[in-house]
Scaffold this motif. Structure first.
Motif, PDB file in Angstrom:
ATOM      1  N   MET B  19      59.948   9.713 -58.082  1.00 45.16           N
ATOM      2  CA  MET B  19      60.332   8.310 -57.959  1.00 45.16           C
ATOM      3  C   MET B  19      59.762   7.468 -59.106  1.00 45.16           C
ATOM      4  O   MET B  19      60.446   6.619 -59.686  1.00 45.16           O
ATOM      5  N   ALA B  20      58.504   7.742 -59.438  1.00 46.52           N
ATOM      6  CA  ALA B  20      57.871   6.983 -60.523  1.00 46.52           C
ATOM      7  C   ALA B  20      58.593   7.219 -61.841  1.00 46.52           C
ATOM      8  O   ALA B  20      58.776   6.292 -62.633  1.00 46.52           O
ATOM      9  N   ALA B  23      61.702   5.197 -61.830  1.00 44.46           N
ATOM     10  CA  ALA B  23      61.372   3.792 -62.038  1.00 44.46           C
ATOM     11  C   ALA B  23      61.086   3.506 -63.502  1.00 44.46           C
ATOM     12  O   ALA B  23      61.559   2.518 -64.073  1.00 44.46           O
ATOM     13  N   PHE B  24      60.316   4.407 -64.136  1.00 38.40           N
ATOM     14  CA  PHE B  24      59.989   4.205 -65.543  1.00 38.40           C
ATOM     15  C   PHE B  24      61.234   4.277 -66.423  1.00 38.40           C
ATOM     16  O   PHE B  24      61.389   3.505 -67.372  1.00 38.40           O
ATOM     17  N   LEU B  26      64.329   3.503 -65.601  1.00 40.33           N
ATOM     18  CA  LEU B  26      65.063   2.243 -65.453  1.00 40.33           C
ATOM     19  C   LEU B  26      64.319   1.119 -66.154  1.00 40.33           C
ATOM     20  O   LEU B  26      64.917   0.267 -66.812  1.00 40.33           O
ATOM     21  N   LEU B  27      62.990   1.124 -66.014  1.00 38.57           N
ATOM     22  CA  LEU B  27      62.181   0.074 -66.636  1.00 38.57           C
ATOM     23  C   LEU B  27      62.400   0.051 -68.138  1.00 38.57           C
ATOM     24  O   LEU B  27      62.638  -0.998 -68.735  1.00 38.57           O
ATOM     25  N   PHE B  29      64.895   1.228 -69.772  1.00 41.51           N
ATOM     26  CA  PHE B  29      66.265   0.813 -70.044  1.00 41.51           C
ATOM     27  C   PHE B  29      66.375  -0.718 -70.061  1.00 41.51           C
ATOM     28  O   PHE B  29      66.918  -1.317 -70.984  1.00 41.51           O
ATOM     29  N   PHE B  30      65.812  -1.368 -69.037  1.00 41.66           N
ATOM     30  CA  PHE B  30      65.929  -2.821 -68.986  1.00 41.66           C
ATOM     31  C   PHE B  30      65.075  -3.498 -70.044  1.00 41.66           C
ATOM     32  O   PHE B  30      65.436  -4.552 -70.570  1.00 41.66           O
ATOM     33  N   LEU B  31      63.923  -2.877 -70.366  1.00 39.90           N
ATOM     34  CA  LEU B  31      63.097  -3.428 -71.448  1.00 39.90           C
ATOM     35  C   LEU B  31      63.888  -3.481 -72.751  1.00 39.90           C
ATOM     36  O   LEU B  31      63.823  -4.441 -73.506  1.00 39.90           O
ATOM     37  N   THR B  33      67.230  -3.382 -73.167  1.00 38.21           N
ATOM     38  CA  THR B  33      68.483  -4.141 -73.182  1.00 38.21           C
ATOM     39  C   THR B  33      68.281  -5.632 -72.943  1.00 38.21           C
ATOM     40  O   THR B  33      69.217  -6.401 -73.130  1.00 38.21           O
ATOM     41  N   THR B  34      67.093  -6.053 -72.525  1.00 37.04           N
ATOM     42  CA  THR B  34      66.903  -7.467 -72.218  1.00 37.04           C
ATOM     43  C   THR B  34      66.990  -8.324 -73.470  1.00 37.04           C
ATOM     44  O   THR B  34      66.353  -8.019 -74.480  1.00 37.04           O
ATOM     45  N   VAL B  35      67.783  -9.355 -73.393  1.00 36.66           N
ATOM     46  CA  VAL B  35      67.822 -10.374 -74.431  1.00 36.66           C
ATOM     47  C   VAL B  35      67.574 -11.702 -73.744  1.00 36.66           C
ATOM     48  O   VAL B  35      68.314 -12.086 -72.843  1.00 36.66           O
ATOM     49  N   PHE B  36      66.516 -12.365 -74.114  1.00 32.01           N
ATOM     50  CA  PHE B  36      66.264 -13.662 -73.501  1.00 32.01           C
ATOM     51  C   PHE B  36      67.151 -14.698 -74.182  1.00 32.01           C
ATOM     52  O   PHE B  36      67.123 -14.813 -75.409  1.00 32.01           O
ATOM     53  N   PRO B  37      67.951 -15.408 -73.423  1.00 28.25           N
ATOM     54  CA  PRO B  37      68.872 -16.346 -74.047  1.00 28.25           C
ATOM     55  C   PRO B  37      68.116 -17.509 -74.686  1.00 28.25           C
ATOM     56  O   PRO B  37      67.125 -18.004 -74.151  1.00 28.25           O
ATOM     57  N   ARG B  38      68.594 -17.888 -75.857  1.00 28.31           N
ATOM     58  CA  ARG B  38      67.995 -19.070 -76.476  1.00 28.31           C
ATOM     59  C   ARG B  38      69.108 -20.099 -76.646  1.00 28.31           C
ATOM     60  O   ARG B  38      69.851 -20.095 -77.629  1.00 28.31           O
TER      61      ARG B  38
END
Lengths: 148, 141
Positions: B19-20, B23-24, B26-27, B29-31, B33-38
């Motif tokens: 499970m860990a 989780a890692f 997916l973590l 993956f999201f790390l 692909t994340t784009v903080f909108p400006r």
């Protein structure tokens, strides 16, 4: 303080390993954080030079209600990854303005060095489409002199 | 029925050891692909089309943005013009609006002037708290 023998011989009772049982919990916490904050980018950014302004403010609006209009230095306009001729901008923006319930905010991302004639033409098109809420996208300019 | 009585040797629990790892995965993956909108900028509200408002010349401060970035400031119907840089406009606006609260800033930008020159004038006006701003194209004479 029991510092005899320089403290080297002392048996420590604290475990020297980092506890790994909570690692999964930490991973899940971070995972949920990023899942919640992730917004998938649905369009590609155009290469423009951003103008800067000290009065720049954050736009608090749902991402769905913001439409990016890119204006490049040569006058090309890109909306949703498509090159749009100047006279068609109103026809592209108009339906989205109605669809958003007249809340659509246009983020006009114009190159800092684009001649103003193009910016004016875009504004005329936006007026024709009805979209009146416009934000001139800028970077926050950090002034060296701070008012105290 | 023989099948019903058969003891299953397959564990009926979902294995939790991996499970860990999931989780890692997916973590990460999201790390990535994340784009903080400006989404930031200078807000303006355009006038509705064909919304022409007659304004007394006394209430207009003309700001002509030249291609060089110099701003020619002319007050209302007076003839005398002043040349200044965008950074000076903030204080000019503050002093002028104190005398006339109905003042409107008419920013007229030359067609060949760079967008950033208009932005710096708009920036100065918004810093000074101006709300009545009109953005126009400077007619070439």
């Amino acid at each position: 303080m029991g510092m005899k023998d320089g403290g080297f011989e002392r048996k420590t009772k604290a475990s020297s390993t980092i506890p790994s049982s909570s690692m999964a919990d930490i991973a899940f916490l971070l995972l949920i954080f990023f899942m919640v904050t992730t917004v998938f980018q649905n369009e590609r950014e155009r290469p423009i030079q951003w103008p800067s302004a000290a009065a720049t403010e954050q736009i608090d609006e749902k991402r769905d209600n913001i439409l990016y209009v890119w204006l490049e230095r040569n006058g090309d306009i890109w909306i949703n990854d498509r090159l749009v001729p100047m006279q068609d901008v109103a026809a592209v923006v108009g339906p989205q303005w109605m669809q958003s319930g007249q809340r659509l905010i246009i983020s006009l991302r114009a190159d800092a060095l684009v001649p103003y004639r193009f910016v004016d033409l875009v504004q005329e098109q936006l007026k024709r489409s009805g979209a009146v809420y416009v934000v001139f996208a800028t970077d926050l300019e950090r002034r060296m002199t701070v008012e105290r | 029925m023989a099948i019903m009585n058969k003891k299953s040797k397959v564990s009926d629990e979902i294995p939790s050891a991996s499970m860990a790892d999931i989780a890692f995965l997916l973590l990460i993956f999201f790390l990535v692909t994340t784009v903080f909108p400006r989404d930031s900028g200078l807000r303006v509200v355009l006038p509705e089309e064909a919304e022409e408002v007659e304004v007394s010349q006394r209430n207009v401060l003309h700001l002509q943005v030249q291609p060089s970035g110099v701003v020619v400031v002319r007050y209302g119907d007076s003839e005398d013009e002043q040349q200044m840089t965008p950074s000076q406009i903030e204080s000019v606006w503050r002093s002028e609006v104190a005398q006339n609260p109905n003042l409107i800033a008419a920013v007229k930008t030359h067609p060949d002037a760079a967008h950033e020159h208009m932005i710096s004038v708009l920036d100065a006006l918004q810093l000074a708290g101006a709300e009545r701003i009109s953005l126009q194209l400077l007619e070439e004479t």
